[in-house]
Design a protein around this motif. Structure first.
Motif, short mmCIF file in Angstrom:
data_model
loop_
_atom_site.label_atom_id
_atom_site.label_comp_id
_atom_site.label_asym_id
_atom_site.label_seq_id
_atom_site.Cartn_x
_atom_site.Cartn_y
_atom_site.Cartn_z
N UNK A 13 0.82 -1.22 0.00
CA UNK A 13 0.00 0.00 0.00
C UNK A 13 0.85 1.27 0.00
N UNK A 14 1.83 1.33 0.90
CA UNK A 14 2.62 2.55 1.00
C UNK A 14 3.40 2.81 -0.29
N UNK B 56 3.20 6.21 -2.32
CA UNK B 56 4.42 6.97 -2.65
C UNK B 56 4.41 7.42 -4.11
N UNK B 57 3.92 6.54 -4.99
CA UNK B 57 3.84 6.91 -6.42
C UNK B 57 2.88 8.07 -6.62
N UNK B 58 1.74 8.00 -5.97
CA UNK B 58 0.77 9.10 -6.07
C UNK B 58 1.38 10.39 -5.51
N UNK C 179 -9.68 6.75 -8.46
CA UNK C 179 -9.49 6.26 -9.84
C UNK C 179 -8.11 5.62 -9.98
N UNK C 180 -7.11 6.30 -9.44
CA UNK C 180 -5.74 5.80 -9.48
C UNK C 180 -5.62 4.48 -8.71
N UNK C 181 -6.22 4.43 -7.55
CA UNK C 181 -6.07 3.28 -6.65
C UNK C 181 -6.84 2.05 -7.13
N UNK D 8 -1.20 17.36 -3.17
CA UNK D 8 -2.41 16.59 -2.85
C UNK D 8 -1.99 15.22 -2.28
N UNK D 9 -1.13 15.27 -1.30
CA UNK D 9 -0.57 14.03 -0.76
C UNK D 9 -1.60 13.22 0.02
N UNK D 10 -1.40 11.91 -0.05
CA UNK D 10 -2.26 10.97 0.68
C UNK D 10 -1.48 10.40 1.85
#
Length: 416
Positions: A39-40, A44-46, A321-323, A53-55
């Protein structure tokens, strides 16, 4: 508690309205413990591509019941501390009915490329409230090296064949002291899954086609008898009544179990050749066994949903959408052996060569039975856990436990 799988609650239709997805900025992704460690890396890619707009990953306990409770507490206080939620597939109805999550724009996601039963887990009253990011089907992990040495050339298809294989393996010098079988038998959500699978695999059903409990049947009793008698005769070791997914995985990887029921994520961890697994290269997977032939898995997996009280919903929707993209599903399969929702990945030659169990897993998912999709899912699941555990630990007979469960599931409350 709720027992109906479809219909109208007769309540406010506000949950069906289309929310506005506005606001950009940091968000939080909330999920259970990342056992596979993938997951991490995805986050990190996002974050590298979206520095403004960090997650942030909010990692909840491994226990599914504890995850659900923390998410509900956050929703009830209308806190914006959680943005995107990773929900067990059976929680969608409950969260949507209480308006804790937003209805999502279906045309923003490639749902047509995903397996239909998996997509259905995200629906509530005709709307799509969550999007699959990982599916799941139960698999039987087994020690192919020990079965072969015992003269058994294929995985057992029935419970009786599994018990016979255990007897033969235990007669080997390598099999001395090993336990036969374990699943997820602690009194938590995993037991709801294992109990449902046992009933379905004996030809029974927890709920009938109309959503009514159907547990006063010989088939349901045979399913629960398998679990209860297996503990009594030590096919399932007493210690396994305390097992969740991770305890079972550790026991299998440590060479303590001949057979184990678990999810696909275990495959990559048990295959590691860094010394953490004593069974790397020595095991294989097969469909779950049943009473008279291959059994039936409960449909597992996780979907992402958008908290109705979240801020920065435009960012959250883009992240979802990305995930839930095919690219991310491929990465999660390769990195952590998570079951992808995308059907095409199960037949891609390179992936099947790398993960030979994919055809078995696809069949497990497509033939799986969903757990009760009810609004008051927590109550229904708690009742199943309570009665199954009582039968397995000997405080009730299977017949008594099923009679009490039938009553508990018939209590009238709001329907889905």
């Amino acid at each position: 508690m709720a027992t109906t799988a479809c219909g109208s609650s007769g309540g406010d239709d506000a949950a069906q309205k289309n929310p506005s997805f506005k606001g950009r900025g940091p968000i939080k992704y909330v999920a259970g413990k990342d056992a596979g460690g993938s997951v991490q890396k995805v986050l990190d890619k996002w974050n590298k591509a979206h520095p403004k707009e960090k997650v942030t990953f909010v990692e909840l306990p491994t226990d599914a019941d504890a995850q659900r409770q923390q998410m509900i507490q956050n929703a009830q206080t209308k806190s914006d501390a959680y943005s995107v939620l990773s929900l067990d597939v059976v929680w969608t109805s409950e969260f949507a009915a209480h308006q804790w999550i937003d209805r999502l724009p279906e045309n923003k996601f490639p749902l047509d490329k995903m397996m239909k039963p998996v997509v259905e887990t995200g629906k509530y009253r005709g709307g799509q409230y969550s999007i699959p990011h990982a599916s799941d089907g139960g698999l039987l992990y087994y020690r192919k090296d020990l079965l072969k040495k015992a003269g058994i050339d294929k995985a057992p298809a029935t419970w009786a064949e599994m018990q016979d294989a255990c007897d033969k393996v235990k007669k080997l010098s390598e099999g001395k002291g090993m336990d036969c079988y374990a699943g997820q038998h602690q009194k938590y959500e995993g037991l709801t899954v294992n109990f449902s699978e046992a009933v379905n695999s004996a030809g029974g059903e927890v709920l009938d086609a109309k959503g009514k409990p159907n547990l006063d049947t010989p088939e349901a009793k045979k399913g629960l008898d398998f679990l209860a008698k297996s503990v009594k005769d030590k096919t399932i070791p007493k210690e396994a009544t305390t097992y969740q997914e991770e305890q079972g995985r550790q026991a299998f990887q440590g060479g303590k179990l001949i057979f184990m029921r678990n999810w696909p994520y275990v495959h990559s961890l048990a295959s590691k050749k860094d010394g953490s697994s004593k069974v790397a290269g020595k095991f294989d997977v097969a469909p779950l066994p049943g009473l008279k032939g291959p059994g039936t898995s409960s449909l597992g997996g996780h979907n992402v949903a958008l908290s109705s009280s979240a801020k920065n919903k435009a960012t959250a929707l883009d992240f979802m959408k990305f995930f839930t993209s095919e690219q991310k599903a491929r990465f999660a399969l390769e990195e952590a052996s998570l079951a992808p929702p995308y059907e095409s990945l199960y037949t891609e030659k390179a992936l099947v060569k790398q993960f030979p169990y994919l055809p078995t897993l696809k069949k497990s998912i497509l033939t799986a039975e969903p757990r009760p999709r009810v609004v008051n899912y927590g109550d229904a699941s708690s009742a199943m856990q309570k009665e199954a555990y009582a039968a397995m630990t000997g405080t009730k007979s299977s017949a008594e436990a099923l009679k009490d469960l039938q009553k508990a599931l018939q209590k009238p409350t709001a329907q889905q």
